[in-house]
Design a protein around this motif. Structure first.
Motif, PDB file in Angstrom:
ATOM      1  N   ALA A  60       0.835  -1.200   0.000  1.00  0.00           N
ATOM      2  CA  ALA A  60       0.000   0.000   0.000  1.00  0.00           C
ATOM      3  C   ALA A  60       0.874   1.256   0.000  1.00  0.00           C
ATOM      4  O   ALA A  60       0.570   2.228  -0.694  1.00  0.00           O
ATOM      5  N   SER A  64       0.075   2.277  -3.455  1.00  0.00           N
ATOM      6  CA  SER A  64      -1.234   2.843  -3.072  1.00  0.00           C
ATOM      7  C   SER A  64      -2.274   1.797  -2.695  1.00  0.00           C
ATOM      8  O   SER A  64      -3.291   2.134  -2.121  1.00  0.00           O
ATOM      9  N   ASP A  65      -2.100   0.551  -3.039  1.00  0.00           N
ATOM     10  CA  ASP A  65      -3.034  -0.518  -2.677  1.00  0.00           C
ATOM     11  C   ASP A  65      -2.252  -1.759  -2.283  1.00  0.00           C
ATOM     12  O   ASP A  65      -1.230  -2.071  -2.879  1.00  0.00           O
ATOM     13  N   ARG A  83      -5.309   0.469   1.837  1.00  0.00           N
ATOM     14  CA  ARG A  83      -5.209   1.538   0.843  1.00  0.00           C
ATOM     15  C   ARG A  83      -4.496   2.743   1.435  1.00  0.00           C
ATOM     16  O   ARG A  83      -4.761   3.130   2.568  1.00  0.00           O
TER      17      ARG A  83
END
Length: 101
Positions: A60, A64-65, A83
């Motif tokens: 993440a 970003s994830d 996230r």
């Protein structure tokens, strides 16, 4: 998959009669939400489960994830989604606020 000194091996669900020692082959994690204000959120798991969770956190931050597939105590597979958010608007919506019961 190998993360530092953690190794993850995903295979078949362990039999339900193994209740004393957590199997090392399966990522086992329990995440307990707080039930009242100022109560701690508790995360418990075996080494493999916590390593998978750490990997999801690192993914993440980097991409970003991040996701982790973990088993709970009943040997049911669950997905944990992590996230990265940068604004209050992204952080504010609760994932289950529109859930129809």
């Amino acid at each position: 998959m190998r993360i530092a000194n953690c190794e993850l091996r995903i295979g078949k669900v362990p039999p339900k009669n193994i209740m004393n020692e957590l199997p090392k082959e399966y990522a086992m994690v329990h995440i307990y939400a707080a039930t009242k204000a100022r109560e701690a959120i508790v995360i418990k798991g075996n080494t493999e489960g916590l390593c998978v969770l750490v990997n999801a956190l690192i993914s993440a931050i980097a991409f970003s994830d991040g996701t982790a597939e973990i088993f709970n105590g009943d040997a049911k597979l669950h997905e944990v989604v992590v996230r990265l958010v940068n604004t209050h608007e992204e952080l504010a919506p609760l994932p289950y606020q529109n859930l129809q019961l």
